[in-house]
Scaffold this active site. Structure first.
Site, PDB file in Angstrom:
ATOM      1  CE  LYS A  69       4.848   7.978   8.896  1.00 50.41           C
ATOM      2  NZ  LYS A  69       3.667   8.256   8.051  1.00 50.41           N
ATOM      3  CG  PHE A  70       5.448   9.321   1.386  1.00 51.89           C
ATOM      4  CD1 PHE A  70       5.349  10.289   0.419  1.00 51.89           C
ATOM      5  CD2 PHE A  70       6.546   8.475   1.366  1.00 51.89           C
ATOM      6  CE1 PHE A  70       6.311  10.422  -0.562  1.00 51.89           C
ATOM      7  CE2 PHE A  70       7.518   8.590   0.386  1.00 51.89           C
ATOM      8  CZ  PHE A  70       7.401   9.572  -0.581  1.00 51.89           C
TER       9      PHE A  70
END
Length: 318
Positions: free
Chosen positions: A42-43
């Site tokens: 998850k950026f």
């Protein structure tokens, strides 16, 4: 309305004209395990839907539904290489010194059309795509995630950066390694999806595991006097809609006043400010905008009525 799975008059499947409702995730406290699961990093960025119409037309839509094409001319140009009738879901990030920089993403998102090209050269954006909703005018939302993933990789592989698929694994041990090692690169956690799941906009079918309950947010404005702001207006990763914090503690009010006291580069874009933010129980509250250069560590909690954002500390050089 055109039948499901067939392009309409715009060249996109029915239901995929803006505002496109994106799929959502619910938070979990431990890593889900079991058969049929996929794991993605998850950026820390802004959620973005890429819509490629026939001809040269491209639209970039934020999670809120706001069209941000003019703010990201580099991504819009890259998206013209996609087949007409394609819709992608993903995260826009800016890499600086080997890690994602959310303040830089927010600066890009807030840029005026006049300043956007220069910012694109100085802070080039990357698009980490994690789903394909349509390809060539064919609706893929009812397909299994593993099928959509195969199409996404096949679609973006030949193009390369700045459009690229996020990494994915079905190995929970590799996912644990990512979870433990990638925070240094600005990855805030993992998103977990079922291989057999369809894409349902607005539904929380995905799961997300974060390292902490706190997040870094970008300060985009304040309420109250400039010398001692009473609350801050913030943008958190994955959501471009400004939100009002709970009232600041006295020490934070003094620190915020110092940090926001000197006009920063880009302040000319904020002239004639008439911005408002929604405050629960009050309605629309006016606030003064500031360039998105200050970040704050915040905790985001939930009551029965609404979300609460509490500022824990400001990330300043003091």
């Amino acid at each position: 309305m055109s039948p499901a799975g067939r392009p309409g008059s715009t060249g996109l499947p029915a239901g995929l004209d803006p505002p496109v409702r994106v799929a959502l995730a619910r938070s979990v406290g431990s890593l889900p395990r079991g058969a049929g699961l996929a794991y993605e990093p998850k950026f820390d960025g802004h959620r973005m839907v890429v819509l490629r119409y026939p001809g040269d037309k491209v639209l970039l839509q934020a999670r809120s539904g706001r069209i941000v094409t003019a703010a990201f001319p580099d991504l819009a140009e890259a998206a013209r290489e996609l087949p007409a009738g394609t819709v992608l879901d993903g995260e826009v990030v800016v890499w600086r010194e080997g890690r994602t920089d959310f303040a830089a993403v927010q600066a890009r998102a807030a840029a005026t059309p006049a300043r956007a090209p220069a910012l694109a050269r100085r802070l080039p954006a990357s698009y980490a795509a994690f789903d394909v909703l349509a390809e060539g005018g064919t609706d893929l939302r009812a397909k299994r995630y593993e099928v959509r993933r195969e199409r996404l990789v096949a679609l973006l592989g030949p193009l390369g950066p700045p459009l690229q698929p996020v990494p994915m694994t079905t190995d929970p041990e590799l996912a644990v390694t990512w979870y433990e090692t990638l925070p240094e690169a600005g990855v805030e956690g993992l998103v977990v999806k079922r291989l057999d799941s369809t894409y349902r906009g607005g539904a929380r079918l995905w799961e997300k595991l974060r390292h902490t309950d706190t997040r870094d947010a970008v300060v985009v404005g304040y309420t109250g006097p400039a010398q001692r702001p009473s609350a801050l207006v913030l943008v958190v990763p994955d959501d471009d809609t400004p939100a009002l914090s709970s009232p600041l503690a006295p020490a934070l009010r003094i620190q915020a006043g110092r940090a926001l006291g000197v006009p920063a580069a880009g302040a000319e874009d904020l002239a004639d400010d008439d911005s408002t933010v929604t405050a629960v129980g009050v309605g629309e509250v006016p606030y003064r905008r500031v360039p998105p250069e200050l970040t704050a560590e915040v905790a985001r909690g939930t009551t029965r009525q609404h979300n609460l954002i509490t500022v824990l500390r400001l990330r300043t050089t003091e």
